[in-house]
Design a protein around this motif. Structure first.
Motif, short mmCIF file in Angstrom:
data_model
loop_
_atom_site.label_atom_id
_atom_site.label_comp_id
_atom_site.label_asym_id
_atom_site.label_seq_id
_atom_site.Cartn_x
_atom_site.Cartn_y
_atom_site.Cartn_z
N HIS A 167 0.83 -1.20 0.00
CA HIS A 167 0.00 0.00 0.00
C HIS A 167 0.87 1.26 0.00
CE1 HIS A 167 -3.92 -1.96 1.70
NE2 HIS A 167 -3.31 -2.74 0.85
N GLU A 168 1.95 1.23 0.79
CA GLU A 168 2.83 2.38 0.88
C GLU A 168 3.43 2.72 -0.49
OE1 GLU A 168 2.93 0.38 4.92
OE2 GLU A 168 2.97 -0.25 2.83
N PHE A 169 3.84 1.67 -1.19
CA PHE A 169 4.48 1.90 -2.48
C PHE A 169 3.48 2.42 -3.51
CE2 PHE A 169 7.16 0.89 -6.12
CZ PHE A 169 8.40 1.28 -5.62
N ILE A 170 2.27 1.89 -3.50
CA ILE A 170 1.25 2.37 -4.42
C ILE A 170 0.95 3.84 -4.17
CG2 ILE A 170 -1.16 2.13 -5.15
CD1 ILE A 170 -0.94 -0.85 -4.41
N ALA A 171 0.84 4.21 -2.90
CA ALA A 171 0.57 5.60 -2.55
C ALA A 171 1.68 6.51 -3.05
CB ALA A 171 0.41 5.74 -1.04
N MET A 172 2.92 6.07 -2.89
CA MET A 172 4.04 6.88 -3.34
C MET A 172 4.02 7.04 -4.86
SD MET A 172 8.11 6.28 -2.60
CE MET A 172 8.15 4.66 -3.37
N MET A 173 3.71 5.96 -5.57
CA MET A 173 3.73 6.01 -7.03
C MET A 173 2.58 6.86 -7.58
SD MET A 173 6.42 4.46 -8.02
CE MET A 173 7.13 5.28 -6.58
N LEU A 174 1.43 6.83 -6.92
CA LEU A 174 0.28 7.61 -7.39
C LEU A 174 0.30 9.04 -6.88
CD1 LEU A 174 -2.68 5.07 -7.08
CD2 LEU A 174 -1.45 5.73 -9.15
N GLY A 175 1.19 9.32 -5.92
CA GLY A 175 1.27 10.67 -5.37
C GLY A 175 0.09 11.03 -4.50
N VAL A 176 -0.44 10.03 -3.78
CA VAL A 176 -1.58 10.27 -2.88
C VAL A 176 -1.23 9.71 -1.50
CG1 VAL A 176 -3.26 10.20 -4.75
CG2 VAL A 176 -2.69 8.09 -3.53
N ARG A 177 -2.05 10.05 -0.50
CA ARG A 177 -1.82 9.55 0.85
C ARG A 177 -2.23 8.09 0.97
NH1 ARG A 177 -1.22 13.37 4.80
NH2 ARG A 177 -2.32 12.05 6.33
N ARG A 178 -1.53 7.37 1.85
CA ARG A 178 -1.81 5.94 1.99
C ARG A 178 -3.26 5.64 2.35
NH1 ARG A 178 0.74 1.41 6.17
NH2 ARG A 178 -0.85 -0.15 5.70
N PRO A 179 -3.91 6.40 3.27
CA PRO A 179 -5.31 6.10 3.59
C PRO A 179 -6.21 6.11 2.35
CG PRO A 179 -4.41 7.56 5.23
CD PRO A 179 -3.39 7.48 4.14
N GLY A 180 -5.93 7.03 1.40
CA GLY A 180 -6.73 7.07 0.18
C GLY A 180 -6.56 5.82 -0.66
N VAL A 181 -5.33 5.32 -0.73
CA VAL A 181 -5.07 4.08 -1.46
C VAL A 181 -5.77 2.90 -0.78
CG1 VAL A 181 -3.28 2.40 -2.06
CG2 VAL A 181 -2.90 4.83 -2.48
N THR A 182 -5.70 2.85 0.54
CA THR A 182 -6.33 1.75 1.28
C THR A 182 -7.84 1.72 1.03
OG1 THR A 182 -4.64 1.86 3.01
CG2 THR A 182 -6.71 0.76 3.56
N VAL A 183 -8.47 2.89 1.06
CA VAL A 183 -9.91 2.96 0.80
C VAL A 183 -10.22 2.51 -0.63
CG1 VAL A 183 -11.87 4.52 0.53
CG2 VAL A 183 -10.37 4.75 2.51
N ALA A 184 -9.42 2.98 -1.59
CA ALA A 184 -9.65 2.62 -3.00
C ALA A 184 -9.46 1.12 -3.21
CB ALA A 184 -8.70 3.41 -3.90
N LEU A 185 -8.46 0.54 -2.56
CA LEU A 185 -8.26 -0.91 -2.67
C LEU A 185 -9.44 -1.67 -2.08
CD1 LEU A 185 -4.47 -1.20 -1.76
CD2 LEU A 185 -5.50 -1.78 -3.97
N HIS A 186 -9.99 -1.18 -0.97
CA HIS A 186 -11.15 -1.83 -0.36
C HIS A 186 -12.36 -1.75 -1.29
CE1 HIS A 186 -9.49 -1.42 4.02
NE2 HIS A 186 -8.98 -2.44 3.37
N VAL A 187 -12.51 -0.62 -1.98
CA VAL A 187 -13.61 -0.49 -2.94
C VAL A 187 -13.48 -1.53 -4.05
CG1 VAL A 187 -14.62 1.00 -4.71
CG2 VAL A 187 -14.01 1.96 -2.48
N LEU A 188 -12.27 -1.67 -4.59
CA LEU A 188 -12.03 -2.64 -5.66
C LEU A 188 -12.20 -4.07 -5.15
CD1 LEU A 188 -11.10 -0.12 -7.16
CD2 LEU A 188 -9.11 -1.41 -7.99
N GLU A 189 -11.78 -4.32 -3.91
CA GLU A 189 -11.97 -5.65 -3.33
C GLU A 189 -13.46 -5.95 -3.16
OE1 GLU A 189 -8.88 -7.62 -0.55
OE2 GLU A 189 -9.14 -5.56 0.18
N GLY A 190 -14.22 -4.94 -2.70
CA GLY A 190 -15.65 -5.13 -2.50
C GLY A 190 -16.38 -5.45 -3.79
#
Length: 236
Positions: free
Chosen positions: A171-194
């Motif tokens: 998650h940390e690496f994805i956030a760094m690559m997308l230039g967003v905060r980690r919590p935003g990536v975590t939420v987006a991943l949960h949406v895709l998982e759902g």
């Protein structure tokens, strides 16, 4: 000339004409590409070009705020594009985001080969254009797409460059690559998982439904991939 004196798993090399591939092959050296290995340092002389067969390299802008990814390179391409343009350095860092292996060639040997073959130089310039389109599409996605679409696009680009459906990313690496905060990536991943599009575990993302992932990415994904296919047709 024989088309392949050694097995070639890099799509850019494989798309060259028989003569141009044979021209490069004596200078190609097999290399392992380790996780986080820096292949090109920012603003330093570029010593080698790399043609990955497995793994993926990130091209990043390193600022005081951290790294932001501006491009990815895998088995479809080449790391060291400034050499093709007659430039010996770049402001961007190139490092391995997903480990693998491939081929490398000294910058001097590649420059000599291009000087000897107009068709080789022209074909590599076509890949430069494909990479430019990818970078432009990244800017388009960052400006016009929500985080779920941007994440979907980025996962598709990774999926294009790995064998199978498993992508080793945190998650940390994805956030760094997308230039967003980690919590935003975590939420987006949960949406895709759902939506049962992906499965995310610690350090690993598995693509479950690529077709749905492409729907989520919408216009953020597809144009640069189509342009690559058009430009990289095998030379006669």
């Amino acid at each position: 000339m024989q088309l392949q004196q050694v097995p070639i798993g890099n799509r850019l090399l494989a798309s060259l004409s028989a003569d141009d591939l044979a021209r490069l092959q004596p200078h190609l050296e097999p290399v392992s590409l380790a996780l986080r290995q820096v292949l090109i340092e920012p603003n330093m002389p570029i010593e080698h070009a790399y043609f990955p067969e497995q793994g993926m390299s990130s091209v990043t802008n390193n600022s005081s705020g951290g790294k932001i990814e501006v491009g990815v390179i895998g088995q479809e391409g080449m790391i060291g594009l400034p050499i093709v343009l007659g430039i010996d350095q770049t402001p961007y860092e190139h490092f391995m985001q997903i480990p693998g292996h491939g081929w490398r060639i000294a910058a001097h040997d590649l420059e000599q080969a291009m000087a000897q073959s107009r068709s080789l130089h022209r074909h590599l310039l076509r890949y430069v254009q494909a990479s430019h389109v990818q970078a432009s599409e990244t800017a388009f996605a960052n400006a016009n797409s929500d985080i779920e679409a941007r994440l979907a696009r980025w996962l598709l680009m990774c999926h294009d460059r790995v064998d199978g459906d498993d992508i080793p990313l945190t998650h940390e690496f994805i956030a760094m690559m997308l230039g967003v905060r980690r919590p935003g990536v975590t939420v987006a991943l949960h949406v895709l998982e759902g939506m049962r599009v992906i499965r995310a575990k610690r350090g690993l993302i598995t693509v479950l439904d690529r077709e749905k992932l492409e729907e989520l990415a919408d216009e953020a994904y597809g144009l640069s991939e189509t342009e690559y296919s058009r430009l990289m047709k095998t030379e006669a």
